[in-house]
Write a protein that holds these residues in place. Structure first.
Motif, short mmCIF file in Angstrom:
data_model
loop_
_atom_site.label_atom_id
_atom_site.label_comp_id
_atom_site.label_asym_id
_atom_site.label_seq_id
_atom_site.Cartn_x
_atom_site.Cartn_y
_atom_site.Cartn_z
N ARG A 10 63.83 3.79 -12.10
CA ARG A 10 63.13 2.73 -12.22
C ARG A 10 62.77 1.98 -10.99
N ALA A 11 63.85 1.70 -10.12
CA ALA A 11 63.95 1.00 -9.05
C ALA A 11 63.27 1.81 -7.75
N MET A 12 62.67 3.15 -7.74
CA MET A 12 62.22 4.01 -6.81
C MET A 12 60.78 3.71 -6.74
N SER A 13 60.30 3.69 -5.42
CA SER A 13 59.04 3.66 -5.17
C SER A 13 58.25 5.01 -5.57
N PHE A 14 57.12 5.03 -5.59
CA PHE A 14 56.35 6.29 -6.01
C PHE A 14 56.65 7.35 -4.94
N GLU A 15 56.62 7.02 -3.73
CA GLU A 15 56.82 8.06 -2.68
C GLU A 15 58.22 8.43 -2.82
N ALA A 16 59.09 7.90 -2.83
CA ALA A 16 60.55 8.34 -2.97
C ALA A 16 60.59 9.19 -4.41
N HIS A 51 58.01 8.32 -14.53
CA HIS A 51 57.96 7.23 -13.34
C HIS A 51 56.94 7.30 -12.66
N CYS A 52 56.54 8.54 -12.28
CA CYS A 52 55.35 8.44 -11.06
C CYS A 52 54.09 8.37 -11.93
N LEU A 55 53.75 4.82 -12.36
CA LEU A 55 53.31 3.67 -11.27
C LEU A 55 51.62 3.93 -10.93
N GLU A 58 49.79 1.85 -13.31
CA GLU A 58 49.83 0.46 -12.92
C GLU A 58 48.75 0.39 -11.69
N ALA A 59 48.77 1.30 -10.88
CA ALA A 59 47.91 1.16 -9.65
C ALA A 59 46.45 0.92 -10.10
#
Length: 82
Positions: A10-16, A51-52, A55, A58-59
Motif C-alpha cells: 500500500r505504501a508503494m508508488s505505482f512505478e515501484a 494495487h497498481c 492507483l 484513482e489517477a
C-alpha cells in the motif's frame, strides 16, 4: 499474506509496484522457483496487480478534460469514463 506485506504494498508508488510485479512475472515464467516460493510470490504479485489497478483508477478519476468554447479553453470538467 501477512499484514505487514500488505501495508508494504500500500505504501508503494505505482512505478515501484509495477517494477516488482514485472520481476515476479519473470521469475514465475522462468520456472526456477520451488513450488512453495512460486505460490508465495504469485500471491504477492496478485496484491501488487490489485494495487497498481487501484492507483490507475484513482489517477483516472483525477483526470479532467479541457472544455473549449469558440476554440478557447473555458474550464475543465470530469473525464467521461468509457
Amino acid at each position: 499474506m501477512a499484514d505487514s506485506s500488505v501495508d508494504d504494498i500500500r505504501a508503494m508508488s505505482f512505478e515501484a509496484a509495477l517494477k516488482e510485479l514485472e520481476a515476479i512475472v519473470q521469475k514465475l515464467e522462468s520456472g526456477q522457483a520451488p513450488l512453495a516460493e512460486s505460490i508465495a510470490i504469485y500471491e504477492r504479485g496478485d496484491a501488487l496487480k490489485s494495487h497498481c489497478e487501484a492507483l490507475l483508477k484513482e489517477a483516472e478519476m483525477k483526470i479532467e478534460k479541457i472544455t473549449l468554447r469558440g476554440g478557447q479553453a473555458v474550464g475543465t470538467e470530469p473525464l467521461d469514463p468509457q
